[in-house]
Structure formats: C-alpha cells, structure tokens
Write a protein that holds these residues in place. Structure first.
Motif, PDB file in Angstrom:
ATOM      1  N   VAL A   1     -40.088 -14.562  30.174  1.00 18.75           N
ATOM      2  CA  VAL A   1     -40.868 -15.322  31.150  1.00 18.75           C
ATOM      3  C   VAL A   1     -40.537 -16.805  31.089  1.00 18.75           C
ATOM      4  O   VAL A   1     -40.386 -17.453  32.128  1.00 18.75           O
ATOM      5  CB  VAL A   1     -42.382 -15.078  30.944  1.00 18.75           C
ATOM      6  N   ILE A   2     -40.406 -17.351  29.909  1.00 20.36           N
ATOM      7  CA  ILE A   2     -40.156 -18.787  29.778  1.00 20.36           C
ATOM      8  C   ILE A   2     -38.838 -19.194  30.422  1.00 20.36           C
ATOM      9  O   ILE A   2     -38.813 -20.124  31.234  1.00 20.36           O
ATOM     10  CB  ILE A   2     -40.260 -19.239  28.306  1.00 20.36           C
ATOM     11  N   PRO A   3     -37.703 -18.528  30.148  1.00 22.74           N
ATOM     12  CA  PRO A   3     -36.474 -18.956  30.814  1.00 22.74           C
ATOM     13  C   PRO A   3     -36.499 -18.723  32.328  1.00 22.74           C
ATOM     14  O   PRO A   3     -35.949 -19.530  33.078  1.00 22.74           O
ATOM     15  CB  PRO A   3     -35.371 -18.135  30.154  1.00 22.74           C
ATOM     16  N   LEU A   4     -37.141 -17.645  32.770  1.00 22.21           N
ATOM     17  CA  LEU A   4     -37.243 -17.428  34.217  1.00 22.21           C
ATOM     18  C   LEU A   4     -38.065 -18.539  34.862  1.00 22.21           C
ATOM     19  O   LEU A   4     -37.722 -19.024  35.952  1.00 22.21           O
ATOM     20  CB  LEU A   4     -37.849 -16.058  34.506  1.00 22.21           C
ATOM     21  N   THR A   5     -39.133 -18.957  34.211  1.00 18.83           N
ATOM     22  CA  THR A   5     -39.939 -20.066  34.711  1.00 18.83           C
ATOM     23  C   THR A   5     -39.128 -21.356  34.726  1.00 18.83           C
ATOM     24  O   THR A   5     -39.198 -22.139  35.684  1.00 18.83           O
ATOM     25  CB  THR A   5     -41.199 -20.244  33.845  1.00 18.83           C
ATOM     26  N   MET A   6     -38.346 -21.593  33.688  1.00 15.47           N
ATOM     27  CA  MET A   6     -37.491 -22.778  33.649  1.00 15.47           C
ATOM     28  C   MET A   6     -36.532 -22.792  34.834  1.00 15.47           C
ATOM     29  O   MET A   6     -36.356 -23.833  35.497  1.00 15.47           O
ATOM     30  CB  MET A   6     -36.697 -22.818  32.333  1.00 15.47           C
TER      31      MET A   6
ATOM     32  N   VAL B   1     -30.493 -19.092  27.910  1.00 17.33           N
ATOM     33  CA  VAL B   1     -31.354 -18.213  27.110  1.00 17.33           C
ATOM     34  C   VAL B   1     -31.249 -16.776  27.617  1.00 17.33           C
ATOM     35  O   VAL B   1     -31.126 -15.832  26.825  1.00 17.33           O
ATOM     36  CB  VAL B   1     -32.819 -18.708  27.121  1.00 17.33           C
ATOM     37  N   LEU B   2     -31.262 -16.596  28.934  1.00 18.82           N
ATOM     38  CA  LEU B   2     -31.121 -15.237  29.488  1.00 18.82           C
ATOM     39  C   LEU B   2     -29.758 -14.643  29.156  1.00 18.82           C
ATOM     40  O   LEU B   2     -29.658 -13.460  28.818  1.00 18.82           O
ATOM     41  CB  LEU B   2     -31.354 -15.247  30.996  1.00 18.82           C
ATOM     42  N   ALA B   3     -28.712 -15.446  29.267  1.00 23.19           N
ATOM     43  CA  ALA B   3     -27.362 -14.958  28.947  1.00 23.19           C
ATOM     44  C   ALA B   3     -27.245 -14.586  27.474  1.00 23.19           C
ATOM     45  O   ALA B   3     -26.664 -13.554  27.121  1.00 23.19           O
ATOM     46  CB  ALA B   3     -26.325 -16.016  29.312  1.00 23.19           C
ATOM     47  N   THR B   4     -27.816 -15.403  26.617  1.00 23.98           N
ATOM     48  CA  THR B   4     -27.788 -15.121  25.176  1.00 23.98           C
ATOM     49  C   THR B   4     -28.552 -13.843  24.865  1.00 23.98           C
ATOM     50  O   THR B   4     -28.101 -13.014  24.070  1.00 23.98           O
ATOM     51  CB  THR B   4     -28.383 -16.304  24.396  1.00 23.98           C
ATOM     52  N   THR B   5     -29.705 -13.677  25.511  1.00 26.82           N
ATOM     53  CA  THR B   5     -30.503 -12.467  25.299  1.00 26.82           C
ATOM     54  C   THR B   5     -29.754 -11.236  25.774  1.00 26.82           C
ATOM     55  O   THR B   5     -29.742 -10.203  25.103  1.00 26.82           O
ATOM     56  CB  THR B   5     -31.854 -12.589  26.038  1.00 26.82           C
ATOM     57  N   THR B   6     -29.115 -11.343  26.921  1.00 26.56           N
ATOM     58  CA  THR B   6     -28.336 -10.222  27.448  1.00 26.56           C
ATOM     59  C   THR B   6     -27.186  -9.871  26.519  1.00 26.56           C
ATOM     60  O   THR B   6     -26.948  -8.687  26.229  1.00 26.56           O
ATOM     61  CB  THR B   6     -27.792 -10.563  28.849  1.00 26.56           C
ATOM     62  N   CYS B   7     -26.494 -10.883  26.033  1.00 33.58           N
ATOM     63  CA  CYS B   7     -25.387 -10.628  25.099  1.00 33.58           C
ATOM     64  C   CYS B   7     -25.894  -9.993  23.808  1.00 33.58           C
ATOM     65  O   CYS B   7     -25.257  -9.105  23.260  1.00 33.58           O
ATOM     66  CB  CYS B   7     -24.644 -11.922  24.789  1.00 33.58           C
ATOM     67  N   ALA B   8     -27.037 -10.446  23.333  1.00 34.66           N
ATOM     68  CA  ALA B   8     -27.602  -9.885  22.100  1.00 34.66           C
ATOM     69  C   ALA B   8     -27.980  -8.427  22.300  1.00 34.66           C
ATOM     70  O   ALA B   8     -27.799  -7.600  21.397  1.00 34.66           O
ATOM     71  CB  ALA B   8     -28.815 -10.694  21.653  1.00 34.66           C
ATOM     72  N   CYS B   9     -28.494  -8.092  23.470  1.00 32.00           N
ATOM     73  CA  CYS B   9     -28.851  -6.694  23.739  1.00 32.00           C
ATOM     74  C   CYS B   9     -27.607  -5.820  23.847  1.00 32.00           C
ATOM     75  O   CYS B   9     -27.618  -4.665  23.450  1.00 32.00           O
ATOM     76  CB  CYS B   9     -29.673  -6.593  25.020  1.00 32.00           C
ATOM     77  N   ASN B  10     -26.536  -6.372  24.382  1.00 26.83           N
ATOM     78  CA  ASN B  10     -25.292  -5.606  24.489  1.00 26.83           C
ATOM     79  C   ASN B  10     -24.643  -5.386  23.128  1.00 26.83           C
ATOM     80  O   ASN B  10     -23.848  -4.471  22.960  1.00 26.83           O
ATOM     81  CB  ASN B  10     -24.305  -6.309  25.421  1.00 26.83           C
ATOM     82  N   CYS B  11     -24.975  -6.222  22.166  1.00 28.29           N
ATOM     83  CA  CYS B  11     -24.400  -6.084  20.824  1.00 28.29           C
ATOM     84  C   CYS B  11     -24.944  -4.859  20.102  1.00 28.29           C
ATOM     85  O   CYS B  11     -24.348  -4.381  19.156  1.00 28.29           O
ATOM     86  CB  CYS B  11     -24.695  -7.322  19.986  1.00 28.29           C
ATOM     87  N   CYS B  12     -26.075  -4.375  20.523  1.00 28.80           N
ATOM     88  CA  CYS B  12     -26.744  -3.280  19.816  1.00 28.80           C
ATOM     89  C   CYS B  12     -26.321  -1.925  20.374  1.00 28.80           C
ATOM     90  O   CYS B  12     -27.148  -1.046  20.598  1.00 28.80           O
ATOM     91  CB  CYS B  12     -28.259  -3.442  19.928  1.00 28.80           C
ATOM     92  N   GLN B  13     -25.051  -1.749  20.629  1.00 24.32           N
ATOM     93  CA  GLN B  13     -24.569  -0.483  21.167  1.00 24.32           C
ATOM     94  C   GLN B  13     -24.360   0.516  20.031  1.00 24.32           C
ATOM     95  O   GLN B  13     -23.951   0.161  18.948  1.00 24.32           O
ATOM     96  CB  GLN B  13     -23.256  -0.680  21.909  1.00 24.32           C
ATOM     97  N   VAL B  14     -24.642   1.742  20.331  1.00 25.27           N
ATOM     98  CA  VAL B  14     -24.452   2.801  19.350  1.00 25.27           C
ATOM     99  C   VAL B  14     -23.271   3.674  19.800  1.00 25.27           C
ATOM    100  O   VAL B  14     -22.714   3.474  20.851  1.00 25.27           O
ATOM    101  CB  VAL B  14     -25.718   3.678  19.237  1.00 25.27           C
ATOM    102  N   ASN B  15     -22.918   4.628  18.988  1.00 24.30           N
ATOM    103  CA  ASN B  15     -21.848   5.574  19.296  1.00 24.30           C
ATOM    104  C   ASN B  15     -20.488   4.900  19.452  1.00 24.30           C
ATOM    105  O   ASN B  15     -19.739   5.179  20.370  1.00 24.30           O
ATOM    106  CB  ASN B  15     -22.157   6.382  20.572  1.00 24.30           C
ATOM    107  N   SER B  16     -20.153   3.996  18.583  1.00 27.60           N
ATOM    108  CA  SER B  16     -18.829   3.395  18.607  1.00 27.60           C
ATOM    109  C   SER B  16     -18.182   3.598  17.236  1.00 27.60           C
ATOM    110  O   SER B  16     -18.854   3.813  16.241  1.00 27.60           O
ATOM    111  CB  SER B  16     -18.917   1.911  18.951  1.00 27.60           C
ATOM    112  N   THR B  17     -16.862   3.516  17.214  1.00 31.89           N
ATOM    113  CA  THR B  17     -16.146   3.717  15.956  1.00 31.89           C
ATOM    114  C   THR B  17     -16.222   2.450  15.115  1.00 31.89           C
ATOM    115  O   THR B  17     -16.574   1.376  15.590  1.00 31.89           O
ATOM    116  CB  THR B  17     -14.664   4.065  16.225  1.00 31.89           C
ATOM    117  N   ARG B  18     -15.846   2.589  13.866  1.00 31.79           N
ATOM    118  CA  ARG B  18     -15.880   1.459  12.943  1.00 31.79           C
ATOM    119  C   ARG B  18     -14.897   0.374  13.383  1.00 31.79           C
ATOM    120  O   ARG B  18     -15.193  -0.816  13.296  1.00 31.79           O
ATOM    121  CB  ARG B  18     -15.545   1.945  11.542  1.00 31.79           C
TER     122      ARG B  18
END
Length: 189
Positions: free
Chosen positions: A30-35, A63-80
């Motif tokens: 909410v805060i970055p969208l309000t900004m 802030v939104l871009a950073t949050t989106t990138c952080a969420c994309n970092c948490c992907q599962v089902n990938s190789t080492r």
C-alpha cells in the motif's frame, strides 16, 4: 527448557505469525502504491521543490520492483546449478538495487527536509505569495507552494524508514545479545 530458548521460539513464532505477516505485506504494497499515485497526481504542485513528487514516484516503483524480484527469487523445483547461477546474478542485482535505494533515500532526505521550515507554516502549505527583491530594488511576488499531501507523505515515508531501521537494529542487537547469553550458558534446544 530455559527462558532463553523459550524466548527464541516465541520470537520466531511471532515473526512468522499470520497476524504479523499479513499487515506487513499489505503495508509493504500500500505504501509504495500510495507514493506512486500521490507523486503522479502532484507532479506540478510542488514548486518549492519539484523533485519531491518525482522522488515519491521513483521510490514507489523501486520498492515494488524490489518486492517483485524478491518474490521471484523464491522459486522451487529448480536444479542446484540453476540455483547457483541465479544466486550469483541475484546477489549482484541486490547489491546494485540496495546502493540505488540508499542513494535515492539520501537524495530524498535532502529534498524533503531542506524545505521543512517553510512548508510547515500553514500559509506556505497551501501556497502563499512571498515578496522577493532582486538587486534593482524591484519587488516581485512569487508563489511558493507544495501540496501538503505530497510533502507530508514524503516526510512520513522518510520518518517511517528511520523508525523501521531503528527497530531492525534493536532486534538485531537483542538477537545477538540473546544468542551470546545462550552460548555462554550452553543452552541446548
């Protein structure tokens, strides 16, 4: 079971609790969208410091871009191997984004806090005519104004950032203290 071990478990449960996470994530969005919205709507309405709305828009998008990138970092089902490649590029990207955030925050501090005294006077918040004399003794009237919503949102974001940074440092200090006490007394789980 000792007090320290119980305290560590309680802090872990409290931080991971839905009652804590949901409001934090909501505020985080909410805060970055309000900004962004306030900055875009008031791009022309802060003549005393025209960069404040720009600071709000860019900061909100970052802030939104950073949050989106952080969420994309948490992907599962990938190789080492994929994880290692992604980890190296994400580390570099995270460092660059953090450097940009810090520099942009400092610039915003300069723009916002520099005009604190003129804006906080009620007549200047909505716009007031000020007589300015130039070298030829000719007085001209100019309007010095800034949308109070824009200014106070920027000021509030800066103050909230300092408050959250202080809380984070306090939590880190307390955690280090508790871990040190735990190591000294050899508390086992």
């Amino acid at each position: 079971m000792s007090f320290v071990a119980n305290w560590i478990r309680w802090v872990n449960r409290a931080i991971c609790s839905t009652f804590i996470i949901v409001p934090m994530v909501t505020a985080w969005l909410v805060i970055p969208l309000t900004m962004i919205v306030v900055g875009i709507l008031n791009l022309r309405y802060c003549s005393i410091e025209p960069n404040i709305p720009v600071w709000l828009v860019v900061g909100g998008f970052m802030v939104l871009a950073t949050t989106t990138c952080a969420c994309n970092c948490c992907q599962v089902n990938s190789t080492r191997e994929e994880d290692e490649k992604r980890s190296n590029s994400q580390t570099i990207c995270s460092i660059l984004i953090t450097i940009f955030h810090v520099i942009w925050f400092v610039i915003g501090n300069v723009w916002v806090i520099r005009i604190f005294a003129p804006v906080t006077q009620l007549s200047d918040v909505v716009g007031a005519n000020k007589t300015i004399t130039n070298g030829s003794n000719a007085a001209t009237e100019v309007t010095i104004e800034c949308s109070h919503i824009t200014y106070y949102l920027a000021f509030t974001v800066i103050m909230l950032t300092y408050i959250l940074l202080g809380i984070l440092l306090l939590v880190i200090f307390i955690s280090c203290f508790v871990c040190r006490v735990r190591d000294i007394y050899n508390v086992n789980d």
